[in-house]
Design a protein around this motif. Structure first.
Motif, PDB file in Angstrom:
ATOM      1  N   ARG A   1       0.859  -1.185   0.000  1.00 44.85           N
ATOM      2  CA  ARG A   1       0.000   0.000   0.000  1.00 44.85           C
ATOM      3  C   ARG A   1       0.896   1.235   0.000  1.00 44.85           C
ATOM      4  N   GLU A   2       0.326   2.319  -0.512  1.00 45.28           N
ATOM      5  CA  GLU A   2       1.094   3.557  -0.602  1.00 45.28           C
ATOM      6  C   GLU A   2       1.503   4.095   0.774  1.00 45.28           C
ATOM      7  N   ASP A   3       0.560   4.057   1.730  1.00 47.06           N
ATOM      8  CA  ASP A   3       0.889   4.619   3.051  1.00 47.06           C
ATOM      9  C   ASP A   3       1.957   3.785   3.752  1.00 47.06           C
ATOM     10  N   GLU A   4       1.947   2.479   3.444  1.00 41.54           N
ATOM     11  CA  GLU A   4       2.959   1.597   4.008  1.00 41.54           C
ATOM     12  C   GLU A   4       4.337   1.989   3.438  1.00 41.54           C
TER      13      GLU A   4
ATOM     14  N   GLU B   1       6.682  11.891   2.396  1.00 44.50           N
ATOM     15  CA  GLU B   1       5.388  12.532   2.148  1.00 44.50           C
ATOM     16  C   GLU B   1       4.781  11.991   0.854  1.00 44.50           C
ATOM     17  N   VAL B   2       3.502  11.620   0.902  1.00 49.28           N
ATOM     18  CA  VAL B   2       2.810  11.154  -0.304  1.00 49.28           C
ATOM     19  C   VAL B   2       2.298  12.387  -1.042  1.00 49.28           C
TER      20      VAL B   2
ATOM     21  N   ALA C   1       5.149   4.894   2.396  1.00 51.06           N
ATOM     22  CA  ALA C   1       5.529   6.176   2.993  1.00 51.06           C
ATOM     23  C   ALA C   1       6.148   5.962   4.375  1.00 51.06           C
ATOM     24  N   ASP C   2       5.561   5.065   5.159  1.00 48.72           N
ATOM     25  CA  ASP C   2       6.115   4.768   6.489  1.00 48.72           C
ATOM     26  C   ASP C   2       7.528   4.233   6.373  1.00 48.72           C
TER      27      ASP C   2
END
Ligand SMILES: Cc1cc2nc3c(=O)[nH]c(=O)nc-3n(C[C@H](O)[C@H](O)[C@H](O)COP(=O)(O)OP(=O)(O)OC[C@H]3O[C@@H](n4cnc5c(N)ncnc54)[C@H](O)[C@@H]3O)c2cc1C
Ligand SMILES: Cc1cc2nc3c(=O)[nH]c(=O)nc-3n(C[C@H](O)[C@H](O)[C@H](O)COP(=O)(O)OP(=O)(O)OC[C@H]3O[C@@H](n4cnc5c(N)ncnc54)[C@H](O)[C@@H]3O)c2cc1C
Lengths: 483, 402
Positions: free
Chosen positions: B9-12, B141-142, B14-15
């Protein structure tokens, strides 16, 4: 118009040194390059976004890159803001100066340096007008593709800064797709060359970044552009539809059928009426929407393409079909469209918006645009490049009525936000400038805008280049624009 | 200790990037893991792959726009496009044959490297088709840049900056690009027997006509036999492709032939042979020879290409063919990369840029894969890099030596 757009506070230190700065510039440059008498500065106080104006501190009209570099180096050293300027046809206030700024106008740098037919390139100074390139190479069977309606006046430097496009960019692309190289001067006076006669370049695509940067990254002094062999012929066909939905669906089906016309222009009923009354082009007045589709090629090719396009239009219940049988007829079909802005200007004051939307959203956005204008008690006429979703709603109002003027501005903002919300963007070709600067946070998140700002600062850390444009004034880094 | 990160996933993602930035842990970014070294050797403490971010997100053929996650295999995209009679206008090359690598090229990798094929000289590069991206910068940052419309001048065009940045400025998570209708018909006109200089002139003439040539390559005698199973007519082959509606192609072919027939014997390839030939040109078939002999890709002004080759031939063992009207040289060196010589001569004939696409590990250690840049531009690039990736964690050393 109402004074809702603010400028930066002029830098006191700069204003205080005005006479010294002018004297220094006079030392740096030949006498014919410097303009500083207030009376002579007036032509530079605004551009085609005439609602706002500011007298600059001085205007410099250099003859060559070295002079541009010398002035920038000086301004960099003393913290003097600089506003690059081509022909001043910007519709977003991109070339409007401030009291503390030096305008660097490229109008004297208007030579075509080299035309290389075998490599299909032209190398020109930044102040060359768009049309003069095509005029120069036309007799040899070539043209320069991007064709903004202002092409008679606007300069290649301004086109690069705004990434300008025109009616024919559906097939040929906009400036960025036709630009091979530039010579430019960075704010500290460094001269760099990007690209050349070859394709692509080593390293990051700085050429792509500079194109459309609205004078924020450097001053372009020379450009190498791509030339294209002229098609054998071009022919428009005019269609009248009983609804804009049908017209929109026709556009989608033409493209879906694998046909890329060179231009697809769309006009709604108010626009048709205004243009017809002015140009007498014989546009049908009993339809809701009009399309002008232009194809190119040899006679046989055009015949074949037009036959398919007309077929598709019939499937969408087209009411009027006018195929041009001669150059005169073709010119007449275009005449109405090309006079749209002038014709509108005769019946009312107007502001021309420039949002872009995905094709699938066209009908919806057109409908909502009408409702928004109506909500403000205003009329709107729509003319636009349908092939690429670049809308130009013209909001009609009376400029002598401040209340109505404020309403027009507010309606314009609503329409631009609508474009963004529909998946499009604030500006397709006119640029952000000062006009749309404060709407940027509607399209971008703070973090997205900050990333753009940081890239900008890699070029000009002191924010001296065209400082009150493009980025909202608040939320800039503390150093930016400091007095 | 090398860490393999494959976010789904994108947020993953980013983390992971934020954590790496905080720990100042460098990451090599890869798409389809066709990682065999192109460019400078990257020494990184971890590998971040886009493979877990896969799939077409939106595709409306009538709009000619596709949105896909960066790790989507190019093959999947091409299949979806073919079903709707559309294509990627920039005709990206498949580098696997020439590099001898396996793995699945990804759509993110195509744009991260700005890879384009034969149609590039008329239809633009990959970056010209790229309308918008979602990416993660070096702060984790996404962000988005561009959008899904063709005309967009809202702020700085970071889409262009990210295209071709080889994963040194940001990790692409999603790309939105424009596609074009697949031409109904195509054919190729072959001029036989021209030397490199004559061929260059012939190609320039072809491009001056209003026939919309969409491929212009010159295949000298040394490579001619390695295309189309050696069925091209005898002698060097100068090949010109016409595409479009069937009626148009026929009319244009006639015009092209009548203009060029005094220059050389002319023959033609039908649609099917034409398609195969241009795919072989695109994928640099003659040098997909199972060797690691140094291979250069050089971009110069179209009419300078043959001069560069002529000058080099006197001093080095090279084999070569031309695409992009003569402006793109695919050059295989017999032994050493000869980078200094190639670049020296290239600058003498008017400039351009030379990329070492293939070489042995040893040679790559000493040769600059990318064209060295002037100091002022290099400094500007370094400032941009530090504004996008302040901790310097993405692909360290990939584009610039040192
Ligand atoms: C009637 C009319 C019709 C128009 N139609 C179109 C259209 O169809 N399509 C379209 O795209 N635009 C159109 N425009 C807008 C305008 O013409 C374009 O934006 C044009 O590119 C501006 O060029 P210019 O030389 O006048 O630049 P200016 O207005 O002088 O400047 C525009 C911007 O570019 C910067 N700039 C100028 N020169 C340089 C340089 N050498 N280096 C760096 N920065 C520079 C300025 O700082 C400013 O931000 C139209 C304008 C008018 C008045
Ligand atoms: C002449 C030439 C030769 C090439 N040779 C090679 C080669 O030998 N090996 C090779 O791996 N590629 C090579 N490439 C690139 C390759 O052809 C294509 O880019 C292909 O798509 C690779 O896809 P991939 O998914 O395997 O990307 P990868 O090979 O995994 O990555 C290619 C580049 O793109 C970057 N990248 C990949 N995905 C992303 C992403 N999501 N976000 C940001 N950056 C990303 C990587 O950091 C790397 O710099 C070459 C390209 C050209 C033009």
């Amino acid at each position: 118009m109402s004074d809702v757009i603010s400028f930066l506070q002029p830098r006191e230190k700069v204003l205080a040194r005005r006479s010294t700065i002018i004297a220094d510039l006079a030392d740096l440059l030949p006498a014919d390059c410097l303009v500083h008498e207030p009376r002579e500065l007036v032509p530079f106080e605004t551009d085609a976004f005439v609602a706002y104006r500011r007298l600059p501190l001085a205007v410099v009209l250099p003859h060559n890159t070295a002079q541009v570099a010398a002035v920038l180096k000086y301004c960099h050293r003393y913290g003097v803001p600089v506003v690059p300027r081509g022909a001043g046809t910007s519709l977003c206030g991109g070339a409007i100066p401030q009291e503390d700024a030096i305008v660097i106008g490229l109008s004297k740098m208007s030579r075509i340096l080299e035309v290389d037919f075998a490599n299909r390139t032209a190398t020109v100074q930044a102040g060359v007008t768009n049309l003069s390139i095509s005029d120069m190479v036309g007799p040899e069977g070539y043209f320069y593709a991007p064709d903004p309606s202002s092409q008679l006046a606007c300069t290649i430097g301004g086109n690069i800064a705004m990434n300008s496009g025109g009616a024919h960019c559906l097939k040929y692309g906009v400036t960025t797709n036709n630009l091979l190289g530039v010579k430019m001067v960075l704010m500290d006076g460094t001269v760099i060359d990007l690209g050349g006669k070859h394709l692509d370049s080593a390293g990051y695509d700085l050429l792509g970044l500079v194109c459309g940067s609205e004078g924020q990254l450097g001053i372009v002094t020379e450009a190498t552009v791509r030339l294209i062999a002229k098609p054998e012929g071009a022919r428009p066909v005019l269609f009248g539809f009983t609804s804009s939905e049908e017209a929109g669906a026709c556009v989608a089906d033409v493209i879906g059928a694998g046909i890329i016309p060179v231009a697809i222009e769309f006009m709604d009923k108010p626009a048709i009426e205004i243009c017809e009354a002015f140009a007498k082009a014989g546009y049908p007045l009993d339809v809701e929407a009009l399309l002008i589709v232009e194809v190119e090629g040899s006679e046989a090719e055009m015949e074949a393409m037009l036959a398919s396009i007309v077929e598709i239009a019939r499937r969408h219940g087209v009411k009027t079909v006018r195929e041009s049988q001669s150059a005169t007829e073709a010119a007449l079909i275009w005449k109405g469209r090309k006079s749209a802005f002038g014709a509108t200007g005769r019946i009312a004051d107007y502001i021309c918006m420039d949002g872009t939307v995905p094709l699938s959203q066209l009908s919806y956005v057109l409908k909502r645009t009408g409702e928004i204008a109506e909500g403000f008690g205003l009329r709107v006429a729509n003319v636009f490049h349908a092939g690429d979703g670049n809308m130009h709603p013209l909001i009609l109002f009376n400029a002598n009525d401040p209340v109505e003027a404020a309403k027009a501005e507010a309606a314009g903002n609503e329409i631009l936000k609508l474009c963004v919300d529909a998946g499009g963007c604030l500006t397709g070709e006119h640029g952000v400038g000062i006009e749309k600067r404060d709407l940027m946070l509607h399209q971008y998140t703070r973090a997205e805008l900050d990333q753009q700002i940081r890239v900008r600062e890699a070029f000009d850390g002191q924010w001296l280049l065209n400082p009150s444009k493009v980025f909202p004034l608040d939320g800039r880094p503390q150093t930016a624009g400091a007095a | 200790m090398s860490l393999l990160l494959v976010p789904t996933r994108e947020d993953e993602a980013a983390d992971m990037i934020r954590a790496a930035a905080e720990a100042k842990r460098s990451l090599a970014i890869s798409g389809g893991n066709t990682r065999s070294g192109f460019g400078q050797q990257v020494e990184a403490q971890g590998v971040l792959r886009s493979a877990g971010l896969s799939g077409i997100v939106a595709y409306d053929p009538a709009e000619m726009v596709v949105t896909a996650r960066a790790g989507t295999p190019v093959a999947e995209i091409e299949e979806a496009l073919a079903e709707n009679g559309q294509m990627l206008a920039f005709e990206p090359m498949d580098h696997r044959p020439v590099m001898g690598t396996t793995g699945e090229p990804t759509i993110g990798g195509i744009f991260a490297t700005n890879t384009s094929g034969p149609r590039r000289f008329v239809a633009g590069a990959a970056r010209d088709s790229l309308l918008g991206v979602r990416y993660i910068n070096g702060r984790g940052e996404v962000l988005r840049a561009g959008g899904r419309v063709m005309k967009n001048v809202t702020g700085l065009d970071l889409v262009k900056l990210l295209a071709g940045s080889f994963g040194t400025l940001g990790f692409l998570t999603e790309v939105t690009f424009r596609v074009l209708p697949r031409p109904q018909d195509q054919r190729t006109i072959i001029l036989s027997g021209l030397d490199d200089g004559e061929a260059t002139r012939a190609m320039a003439i072809a491009m001056s006509l209003s026939v919309e040539v969409s491929g212009a390559a010159h295949l000298p005698e040394s490579v001619r036999g390695r295309f189309l199973n050696a069925t091209l007519p005898d002698g060097p082959a100068t090949v010109l492709r016409l595409e479009g509606l069937a009626a148009s192609v026929a009319v244009r072919a006639e015009k092209l032939i009548s203009t060029l027939q005094s220059l050389a014997p002319i023959s033609q390839l039908d649609a099917e042979e034409s398609r195969v030939l241009w795919q072989e040109i695109r994928d640099v078939k003659p040098y997909a020879d199972g060797t690691m002999k140094p291979l250069w890709k050089v971009s110069v002004a179209p009419t300078s290409g043959f001069q560069l080759v002529a000058a080099l031939r006197l001093r080095a063992g090279i084999d070569c063919f031309y695409d992009w009207q003569g402006g793109l040289l695919w050059m295989r060196m017999e032994s050493e990369p000869e980078g200094e010589l190639v670049r020296h001569v290239m600058h003498q004939i008017g400039g351009g840029h030379a990329t070492l696409v293939r070489a042995s590990v040893d040679m790559r250690a000493t040769e600059n894969a990318f064209e060295p840049l002037p100091a002022a531009v290099l400094a500007l690039q370094a400032r941009i890099k530090s504004q996008m990736d302040p901790a310097g964690i993405f692909n360290p050393g990939k584009m610039a030596r040192g």
